[in-house]
Scaffold this active site. Structure first.
Site, short mmCIF file in Angstrom:
data_model
loop_
_atom_site.label_atom_id
_atom_site.label_comp_id
_atom_site.label_asym_id
_atom_site.label_seq_id
_atom_site.Cartn_x
_atom_site.Cartn_y
_atom_site.Cartn_z
N LYS A 40 0.85 -1.20 0.00
CA LYS A 40 0.00 0.00 0.00
C LYS A 40 0.89 1.25 0.00
O LYS A 40 2.08 1.16 0.29
CB LYS A 40 -0.91 -0.01 1.23
N ARG A 138 -10.48 -0.25 14.85
CA ARG A 138 -10.54 0.52 13.61
C ARG A 138 -11.72 -0.01 12.80
O ARG A 138 -12.74 0.62 12.74
CB ARG A 138 -9.20 0.40 12.87
N HIS A 172 -5.65 -7.33 13.12
CA HIS A 172 -4.50 -6.42 13.08
C HIS A 172 -4.14 -6.01 14.51
O HIS A 172 -5.02 -5.70 15.30
CB HIS A 172 -4.87 -5.20 12.23
N ARG A 231 2.16 -10.81 7.26
CA ARG A 231 1.78 -9.58 6.55
C ARG A 231 2.68 -8.41 6.90
O ARG A 231 2.22 -7.38 7.37
CB ARG A 231 0.36 -9.27 7.04
N TYR A 272 15.07 30.87 6.16
CA TYR A 272 13.86 31.48 6.73
C TYR A 272 13.91 31.47 8.26
O TYR A 272 14.34 30.48 8.86
CB TYR A 272 12.63 30.69 6.32
N CYS A 319 13.86 24.43 3.36
CA CYS A 319 12.91 25.16 2.51
C CYS A 319 12.10 24.14 1.70
O CYS A 319 12.31 22.95 1.79
CB CYS A 319 13.65 26.09 1.56
N ASP A 321 12.23 23.54 -1.52
CA ASP A 321 13.00 22.88 -2.58
C ASP A 321 14.49 22.77 -2.31
O ASP A 321 15.22 22.20 -3.11
CB ASP A 321 12.82 23.65 -3.90
C1 LIG Z 1 -0.33 -1.53 6.97
C2 LIG Z 1 -0.81 -2.83 7.43
C3 LIG Z 1 0.08 -3.88 7.68
C4 LIG Z 1 1.57 -3.71 7.66
O1 LIG Z 1 1.95 -3.06 8.86
P1 LIG Z 1 3.49 -2.89 9.25
O2 LIG Z 1 3.45 -2.29 10.61
O3 LIG Z 1 4.09 -1.97 8.24
O4 LIG Z 1 4.09 -4.24 9.22
C5 LIG Z 1 -0.45 -5.12 7.98
N1 LIG Z 1 -1.79 -5.30 8.07
C6 LIG Z 1 -2.67 -4.30 7.88
C7 LIG Z 1 -4.13 -4.57 8.02
C8 LIG Z 1 -2.22 -3.04 7.57
O5 LIG Z 1 -3.09 -2.05 7.39
#
Ligand SMILES: *Cc1c(COP(=O)(O)O)cnc(C)c1O
Length: 389
Positions: A40, A138, A172, A231, A272, A319, A321
């Site tokens: 992602k 979530r 998760h 994952r 700046y 800055c 750029d």
């Molecule tokens: C982003 C995400 C992950 C990966 O998480 P990390 O902390 O980068 O390993 C795994 N599962 C879900 C559902 C996520 O949204």
């Protein structure tokens, strides 16, 4: 097209480091759990197409994204691995899930029903992964004692919906990457809830090909949580505070060049806000990288760039750029010399800590203007610039 931009600021993506990390992670989780690559957010800023293609070649089982458009980008590049859309998809876009063979996370009975109806209308079945909320709060079916049986019934109904093909189930973790008794107890309790729901569903005759829960934190701290897939996101890219523990290599090196060198007298204010004042006559390098490239402005006066001859501290505000660095003690550095903003010599995780954020946000922030250069065996194999034209 990209020749003109390369000698400005670019990100080198080391596909050998990615392969090395992949092997280490697979070895850690054992042969019964397979790799689901989280790509992602453009593979955490590394470039989703090249990263996905490499993971496919390495033998990964699955990919995950957080929007339909991200999944489509990977499909258009010809990548055939199964893709899981972890994020929210509006029911009207269910057709795209079918067209591009994308599996969808379902987080409630209502969302499942709208996907099922849309799939039936289109004459197909959408692959789904049931999302369980074991404490992240979530999205997902709640699994606490009070909601358990209600969620169990709802999941059974979802799995019987005619427009859906239940393929996976997952949860998760909220604090799997944190040390300390409290976090450990919380993670173990999340996992107990996950397993309890899997058992209860099995007792009802509902099984899944892919059960998964292990994010990066769990891969490092709880390798016993492998199930069918693991994952990992951030550690795949060799970033984050746990990457070093497993000997993972940073995949990205954000680089720039010294565009100009100026000699300034003592007692001059730089950039700046006049937040830095030279204490001595100084050799100041001007770099063509700023916060619009992804170098967080909160690193002003805090970060340094790496050179083969030593570090050069950033002077004054970053800055949009450009930014300025102190080269007074680095006489070897010339106009045109390369510097590393972060990468193998200059930890993005440490930069993130100084900036008050996490490595994820730093790599994701590397912007469209920064070309990605893909390396294998130290040689360039591909180059991508996301600007049009
Ligand atoms: C982003 C995400 C992950 C990966 O998480 P990390 O902390 O980068 O390993 C795994 N599962 C879900 C559902 C996520 O949204």
């Amino acid at each position: 097209m990209m020749e003109s931009t390369l000698k400005r600021t670019w990100a080198e993506i080391d596909l050998d480091a990615l392969a090395c990390n992949y092997e280490i992670l697979c070895g850690r989780m054992g042969p019964s759990s397979r790799f689901l690559g989280v790509v992602k957010a453009d593979a955490y800023g590394h470039g989703a197409v090249q990263v996905s293609r490499t993971l496919e070649e390495l033998g990964a089982a699955y990919l995950a994204v957080s929007s339909i458009d991200e999944a489509r980008e990977i499909r258009s590049a010809g990548i055939r691995l199964p893709i899981l859309q972890l994020g929210l998809t509006p029911a009207e876009q269910a057709g795209q899930l079918l067209a591009h063979r994308i599996a969808q996370a379902v987080w409630s009975e209502e969302s499942a029903l709208s996907f099922s109806r849309e799939a039936e209308r289109l004459g197909g079945r959408i692959k789904v992964h049931i999302k369980l909320d074991t404490g992240m709060s979530r999205l997902g079916f709640l699994c606490g004692e009070e909601q358990f049986s209600c969620s169990l019934e709802a999941i059974c109904r979802v799995c019987a919906m005619p427009g859906l093909e239940p393929e996976g189930i997952f949860t998760h973790f909220a604090v799997s990457d944190e040390v300390g008794e409290g976090s450990r107890a919380y993670t173990l309790s999340q996992h107990r809830q996950f397993e309890a729901m899997l058992r209860a569903l099995e007792a009802r005759g509902v099984g899944f090909s892919f059960r998964h829960c292990a994010n990066s934190g769990a891969v490092v701290g709880y390798p016993q949580f492998g199930h069918d897939l693991f994952r990992p996101g951030i550690i795949t890219y060799g970033a984050g505070h746990q990457a070093q523990e497993l000997g993972l290599r940073p995949v990205m090196a954000l680089k720039s060049v010294v565009g100009a060198i100026r000699t300034l007298p003592a007692d001059m204010s730089i950039s700046y806000g006049c937040t830095f004042r030279t204490e001595r006559p100084s050799r100041v390098g001007v770099l063509p990288i700023g916060y619009a490239d992804g170098l967080h402005r909160t690193l002003s006066n805090r970060w340094r760039v790496w050179t083969p001859h030593g570090f050069a501290p950033i002077l004054g505000r970053i800055c949009m750029d450009m930014c300025m660095v102190d080269l007074t003690d680095l006489p070897q550095i010339r106009e045109g010399s390369e510097v590393e903003i972060y990468g193998p010599h200059n930890s993005v995780t440490e930069a993130a800590q100084l900036a008050g954020t996490i490595a994820y946000e730093m790599t994701c922030a590397v912007s469209r203007r920064v070309p990605r250069v893909y390396l294998r065996g130290g040689r360039e194999v591909a180059r991508e610039l996301m600007l049009r034209g």
